[in-house]
Design an enzyme around this catalytic site. Structure first.
Site, PDB file in Angstrom:
ATOM      1  N   CYS A 123      15.706  -2.212 -76.443  1.00  0.00           N
ATOM      2  CA  CYS A 123      15.231  -3.484 -75.875  1.00  0.00           C
ATOM      3  C   CYS A 123      16.254  -4.606 -76.029  1.00  0.00           C
ATOM      4  O   CYS A 123      16.139  -5.645 -75.381  1.00  0.00           O
ATOM      5  CB  CYS A 123      13.914  -3.898 -76.524  1.00  0.00           C
ATOM      6  SG  CYS A 123      12.647  -2.638 -76.362  1.00  0.00           S
ATOM      7  N   HIS A 263      12.695 -11.490 -76.051  1.00  0.00           N
ATOM      8  CA  HIS A 263      12.290 -10.166 -75.567  1.00  0.00           C
ATOM      9  C   HIS A 263      10.767 -10.139 -75.438  1.00  0.00           C
ATOM     10  O   HIS A 263      10.052 -10.502 -76.366  1.00  0.00           O
ATOM     11  CB  HIS A 263      12.778  -9.097 -76.542  1.00  0.00           C
ATOM     12  CG  HIS A 263      12.205  -7.745 -76.263  1.00  0.00           C
ATOM     13  ND1 HIS A 263      12.183  -7.203 -74.990  1.00  0.00           N
ATOM     14  CD2 HIS A 263      11.608  -6.831 -77.073  1.00  0.00           C
ATOM     15  CE1 HIS A 263      11.599  -6.024 -75.043  1.00  0.00           C
ATOM     16  NE2 HIS A 263      11.244  -5.776 -76.285  1.00  0.00           N
ATOM     17  N   ASN A 293       6.212  -4.705 -71.841  1.00  0.00           N
ATOM     18  CA  ASN A 293       7.547  -4.592 -72.430  1.00  0.00           C
ATOM     19  C   ASN A 293       8.405  -3.679 -71.540  1.00  0.00           C
ATOM     20  O   ASN A 293       8.159  -2.477 -71.475  1.00  0.00           O
ATOM     21  CB  ASN A 293       7.391  -4.010 -73.841  1.00  0.00           C
ATOM     22  CG  ASN A 293       8.704  -3.835 -74.563  1.00  0.00           C
ATOM     23  OD1 ASN A 293       9.779  -3.934 -73.969  1.00  0.00           O
ATOM     24  ND2 ASN A 293       8.622  -3.564 -75.853  1.00  0.00           N
TER      25      ASN A 293
END
Ligand code: UT7
Length: 336
Positions: A123, A263, A293
């Protein structure tokens, strides 16, 4: 404000001259997930802030989404594919182990002069790619670099595991890096990692440690597994540290940042990071509600939406802050 990058006179400033993103058409809602696993819209919304996510169509790959995001970023930057010197794709869901997804994107775009490679920092990948790409421009090695974060997370999700299947989505975001002498651009980047905690979030199968066999597939080794609680704690701590380090390097205070793009893992993580940094909710950009996500694509998509939606204007200070498997983390301060 000090300018860590350009205080070294041999380095050029690096600007983001265009951003773009692409998400698949198909929407998977929390109500849809209620039919797949024992969960509820109420649980998912209250624990994560996610209401829906996008899922790639059958046959739609990471490279397909990356190329679409890239084409938008190039158009917004006014750059032709043949002017690209380098393409970096950050992904943990490449089309295949090799060749790289970046090479597939290079071909799709017709970027005939560009070198291409993938990087993997889960990520955190987009900020890692931004940092790597910026050094090629700063050092005069290349003039025009395309960085992309792209993921088909749905390809590594166990749709029977309610701990993870509600969290992730697919998509891609891209940015063009160039030197624009009049602009300030990227002020600093900070990266970090802790491989001692690699087991918190992983896809264990499919590599040299556990090559694909009928048994490894039957055992679900090719799916993403996560210790959610520990990952959550590490995410908050690492993102606060990364953000603070980047601000300190630039001699900036959090209130000077117009837009923080964290994020997009979980709305509760965004809130905890904002609170510990002393940032107001209006400073923090969030689209986790709509996309979940999307791993390496997450801040790249959010940055594009923030720019296109007018949340970021020329001259604004922007803070990107990321965290992911590895563990990895990173931050970037940009004067837009
Ligand atoms: O991108 C990399 C970074 N990723 C992250 O940072 C993700 C970090 N982790 C998280 O976002 C959160 O830890 C989760 C959203 C994954 C989980 O939230 P939580 O508040 O930490 O819940 P939990 O793991 O403590 O689970 C609480 C309960 C458990 O039941 P028991 O053991 O208390 O009976 C889970 O089994 O909630 C249960 N649960 C669910 N219930 C309904 C877990 N997933 C679900 C679900 N629906 N989807």
């Amino acid at each position: 404000m000090t300018h860590p990058r350009t205080s070294r006179p041999h380095l050029r400033t690096v600007s983001i001259t265009g951003v773009g993103s692409h998400v698949p058409e198909r929407v998977l809602t929390n109500a849809d997930l209620e039919k797949l696993v024992e969960t509820s819209d109420e649980w998912i919304t209250s624990r994560t802030g996610i209401r829906e996510r996008r899922i790639a169509a059958e046959g739609e790959t990471t490279a397909d989404m990356a190329a679409k995001a890239a084409a938008r970023a190039l158009a917004n930057a006014g750059v032709k594919p043949e002017d690209l010197d380098l393409i970096i794709v950050a992904t943990i869901t490449p089309d295949m182990p090799f060749p790289s997804t970046a090479c597939l994107v290079q071909h799709r775009l017709g970027a005939v002069r560009a070198a291409a490679f993938d990087i993997e920092a889960a990520c955190s990948g987009f900020v890692y790619a931004l940092d790597i790409g910026s050094h090629f421009v700063a050092s005069h090695t290349y003039n025009t670099v395309l960085v992309i974060g792209a993921e088909k997370m749905s390809s590594v999700i166990d749709w029977k595991d309610r701990n993870t299947c509600v969290l992730f989505g697919d998509g891609a975001g891209a940015a063009v890096l160039q030197n624009r002498p009049a602009a300030h651009g990227l002020l600093t980047t900070c990266l970090g990692s802790d491989g001692g905690k690699a087991g918190l979030l992983e896809v264990r199968g499919g590599g040299s440690a556990c090559p694909a066999t009928a048994k490894s597939v039957a055992d679900g080794m090719h799916y993403l597994r996560m210790d959610g609680k520990e990952t959550f704690k590490n995410a908050v701590n690492a993102m606060v540290t990364a953000a603070t380090d980047a601000l300190d390097r630039c001699g900036l205070k959090i209130e000077q940042i117009r837009c923080i793009i964290p994020h997009q893992a979980n709305q509760r993580i965004l809130a905890a990071v904002a609170e510990r940094l002393g940032a107001g909710p209006d400073q923090v950009f969030s689209n986790v509600e709509r996309y979940g996500n999307t791993s390496a694509a997450s801040v790249a998509i959010a940055l594009d939406e923030a720019v296109q939606g007018g949340r970021i204007r020329r001259g604004d200070l922007v803070l990107l802050v990321v965290f992911g498997a590895g563990l990895t983390w990173g931050s970037a301060v940009i004067e837009w």
